[in-house]
Every structure is written in structure tokens, then in C-alpha cells.
Design a protein around this motif. Structure first.
Motif, PDB file in Angstrom:
ATOM      1  N   GLY A  67      33.084 118.439  -1.228  1.00  0.00           N
ATOM      2  CA  GLY A  67      33.438 118.606  -0.259  1.00  0.00           C
ATOM      3  C   GLY A  67      35.032 118.604   0.060  1.00  0.00           C
ATOM      4  N   ARG A  68      35.403 118.903  -0.870  1.00  0.00           N
ATOM      5  CA  ARG A  68      36.640 119.277  -0.486  1.00  0.00           C
ATOM      6  C   ARG A  68      37.054 120.752  -0.290  1.00  0.00           C
ATOM      7  N   THR A  69      35.918 121.570  -0.856  1.00  0.00           N
ATOM      8  CA  THR A  69      35.966 123.277  -0.629  1.00  0.00           C
ATOM      9  C   THR A  69      34.349 123.587  -0.109  1.00  0.00           C
ATOM     10  N   TRP A  70      34.979 124.417   1.234  1.00  0.00           N
ATOM     11  CA  TRP A  70      33.132 125.151   1.220  1.00  0.00           C
ATOM     12  C   TRP A  70      33.379 126.848   1.588  1.00  0.00           C
ATOM     13  N   HIS A  71      32.208 127.078   1.076  1.00  0.00           N
ATOM     14  CA  HIS A  71      31.180 128.465   0.768  1.00  0.00           C
ATOM     15  C   HIS A  71      30.576 128.449   1.621  1.00  0.00           C
ATOM     16  N   THR A  72      30.787 130.021   2.637  1.00  0.00           N
ATOM     17  CA  THR A  72      29.178 130.416   2.910  1.00  0.00           C
ATOM     18  C   THR A  72      28.404 131.129   2.280  1.00  0.00           C
ATOM     19  N   ALA A  75      38.690 118.840   4.853  1.00  0.00           N
ATOM     20  CA  ALA A  75      38.222 119.656   3.855  1.00  0.00           C
ATOM     21  C   ALA A  75      39.133 120.851   3.559  1.00  0.00           C
ATOM     22  N   ALA A  76      39.979 120.551   2.391  1.00  0.00           N
ATOM     23  CA  ALA A  76      40.907 121.674   2.070  1.00  0.00           C
ATOM     24  C   ALA A  76      40.515 123.089   2.533  1.00  0.00           C
ATOM     25  N   GLU A  77      39.962 123.692   2.415  1.00  0.00           N
ATOM     26  CA  GLU A  77      38.567 124.724   2.708  1.00  0.00           C
ATOM     27  C   GLU A  77      36.997 124.027   3.632  1.00  0.00           C
ATOM     28  N   PRO A  78      37.832 124.170   5.056  1.00  0.00           N
ATOM     29  CA  PRO A  78      35.867 123.701   5.722  1.00  0.00           C
ATOM     30  C   PRO A  78      35.639 124.427   5.868  1.00  0.00           C
TER      31      PRO A  78
END
Length: 351
Positions: free
Chosen positions: A315-320, A279-282
Motif C-alpha cells: 500500500g505504499r505505492t499504487w499503479h494503474t 500512500a506515497a503514491e496513491p
């Protein structure tokens, strides 16, 4: 409004404004805790049937079931199971379910109910002291698998063709050799997942590489693909998988120790697990559970003890999006997303 349109609108709201910044009547989609009355139990097993019906399984041999959206819960634990640790449950409807207890030797067991948990039948008890079963999954109402940590150098696969009423160990000829220290994680019931009539994936960690093993013939033969999730320690690896079809999948994990960081703790595949991209932003921390949002090709949730993350780009970027503690998550076609974890926590995603 169609279910897909509802889901799209909900995702837009979920990513737009933090829930805590809104008035209650205008809140974005959010986890709503349901009172299970089981504050001393950690629920790592979860099976969502619908927005109304869900089963959870956890410590102390505990199994609970709701059929009214979490407004009330019935304790349907198998009798005499208080010393067992339930880590996975697969429910077919409000009456039929299969639950897995984990542990060394005879602590690994499988039970099935056909009457909503009024009665249970023990359908498997492990007698091999070298085996330790972690997860189970079903392709349909009859065919399913369970997985044990490596025995004599290979992961062991248990198979059922009658809905979990009986089990047999599959031959190990088609299973690649395990890496030194490699094992599965019984953290969320999602280290073994199926999609469609015959495809199944197994997540690993603890070895030199975090791998995902894939079988296209219900567990008879397997191939292994490396993931970019860091390993090199018994506490690190891929803890959960989620596949929305036989090619597109997500892997999440990290280091489950709370004092350790978990960089690069998510990956994705578009070729059935042969190759994985980081992921670019896990997620910002270890995650133990994952689920695709219903009626979406790009949105999914990942949960762990420190919060919930959302991806809207496959699934490339994830945000809480939430900081509550959950170990596992599951979603149903009628927009019934549920999460469960420590201190009896069970929640439903309110849209």
C-alpha cells in the motif's frame, strides 16, 4: 507450482508489460469480462467463493450466481425485491448466502438463502426511520455484523449468531460518538470488514475526519483512528477497507463525484487501525473497493469507476493496471479474484 509461486509470477507479469501491448496468447494477468446478461444492473455487492463460484448483488433487487467461472449466470433474485437496492452480499459457499438491501427505514433489509437462491427468507427489516444500513460482514459461517449510519449520534451495529437467520441490535454503550456529518458509504460492501474470529473495522467519511473504527470483540466495544484520507464533504472519505490479518490493513476512497479529484485517497496500517500512513503514491482517482491478493503479504488491488490499481509494497505505492469501471473486488485462496460494477460488469482476473 504452489499457489504462492503462481501468484508471485502473475504479479511480476502484471507489472511488467501493459496488457494492450501484448499478443493475446501472451497477455499478462488481466480482467476478463464475463457476460452476465444484466447490462442494466449496477453490481456493488460481490462475494467470491472460488475461481468457479461467485455471487453478485445490485440494483433492482438483483442477485446473480455463477458456479462455472462466469461462463453462465443464474438469476437468483429474491421474489418481490425489484424495488430494493442490494449493496452487499456475503456467501459461504455455492448454496448459502446473505444479502443486504440499503436505504432509509424499511428499505434496509437482510435476506438469506440455503439452496443457491431458489428460495430466500427475509431475516431482518429495519423499522427505525433514522437508520440506514450500509454494509455487512461475517467472522465465520455463524457470526456476523451489519452497520447503519449513526442513529442518535452513534453508528448502529446489528449482530447475528446463526448465520444471518436472525439479528439483534447491539448496545451502543461501547460505540464512540459519531462526528457531525459522519456516515458509512454503501459503495462496495466493504465499509465493514472482519478478519479472524473477532476483529472488525468500520470505514467512515463525510465528517471533519475520515476515521476507521475497530472492534476486537465482535462489535461490542470500539475505538476510532483517524486516517489521512481527505474529508470535509459528504462525498469524501474512506469507502473500502481490506485487512489481510488483524494488524495489516488498507483504506481507499476519495471523492466519488466524477468531476472532483481525489488526492491522498489511500492509506495503510500495521497496527490494526490505531494509526494510518498515507500512500506515497496513491491511486490516481477515487477508489471504492480493495482486496489483498491471495498468498501475498504485499500485493493488493483497488478498483473504482476509472480503473484498477495494484500495489506490490503493502500500500505504499499504487499503479494503474486497467481502466475498466468496477465498484468492488474480492479474492479467494485459489487465486479467484473477481470484480463487479456498473452496466452488469463482472470480471475475473485471468492469470
Amino acid at each position: 507450482m504452489a499457489a504462492g509461486a503462481v501468484c508471485s509470477a502473475a504479479l511480476a507479469a502484471l507489472t511488467a508489460v501493459p496488457a494492450q501491448a501484448q499478443e493475446p496468447e501472451h497477455r499478462a494477468p488481466h480482467w476478463e469480462l464475463k457476460d452476465t446478461g444484466a447490462s442494466g444492473v449496477r453490481f456493488r455487492g460481490l462475494s467470491a467463493v472460488s475461481r468457479d463460484t461467485a455471487w453478485v448483488a445490485g440494483t433492482g433487487g438483483t442477485v446473480l450466481r455463477t458456479t462455472d467461472g462466469g461462463a453462465s449466470w443464474r438469476n437468483v433474485s429474491p421474489p418481490g425485491a425489484s424495488d430494493l437496492q442490494f449493496r452487499d452480499i456475503e456467501a459461504f459457499d455455492a448454496r448459502r448466502a446473505v444479502v443486504l438491501a440499503i436505504g432509509e427505514g424499511e428499505a434496509s433489509r437482510v435476506y438469506r438463502t440455503d439452496d443457491g437462491g431458489v428460495t430466500w427468507t427475509e431475516s431482518f427489516r429495519n423499522t427505525d426511520t433514522k437508520a440506514f444500513y450500509d454494509c455487512l460482514t461475517f467472522f465465520d459461517r455463524r457470526h456476523g455484523l451489519a452497520v447503519s449510519d449513526p442513529v442518535d449520534g452513534k453508528f448502529r451495529i446489528l449482530s447475528t449468531g446463526d448465520g444471518g437467520r436472525s439479528w439483534k441490535v447491539l448496545p451502543g454503550d461501547g460505540m464512540p460518538a459519531a462526528l457531525d456529518g459522519e456516515a458509512g458509504f454503501a459503495a462496495s460492501g466493504q465499509c465493514l470488514v472482519a478478519s479472524g474470529p473477532s476483529d472488525v473495522w468500520l470505514a467512515t467519511g463525510g465528517g471533519a475526519r475520515a476515521r476507521v473504527l475497530h472492534s476486537a470483540d465482535r462489535g461490542l466495544t470500539w475505538t476510532a483512528g483517524d486516517t489521512p484520507v481527505p474529508v470535509g464533504d459528504p462525498a469524501k472519505g474512506v469507502f473500502a477497507l481490506a485487512f489481510r490479518d488483524r494488524t495489516h490493513g488498507l483504506a481507499v476512497g476519495g471523492d466519488y463525484r466524477p468531476d472532483q479529484s481525489s488526492p491522498r485517497a489511500a492509506a495503510r496500517t500495521a497496527d490494526g487501525g490505531r494509526t494510518w500512513q498515507p500512500a506515497a503514491e496513491p491511486p490516481s482517482a477515487y477508489r471504492s473497493g480493495a482486496a489483498w491478493l491471495p498468498h501475498s503479504r504485499t500485493a493488493a488491488l483497488a478498483v473504482g469507476p476509472t480503473g484498477t490499481d495494484l500495489t506490490t509494497d503493502g500500500g505504499r505505492t499504487w499503479h494503474t493496471v486497467d481502466t475498466g469501471s468496477y465498484d468492488t473486488v474480492d479474492c479467494t485462496p485459489d487465486l479467484g479474484c473477481w470484480a463487479a460494477g456498473e452496466q452488469g460488469r463482472v470480471a475475473r482476473l485471468e492469470l
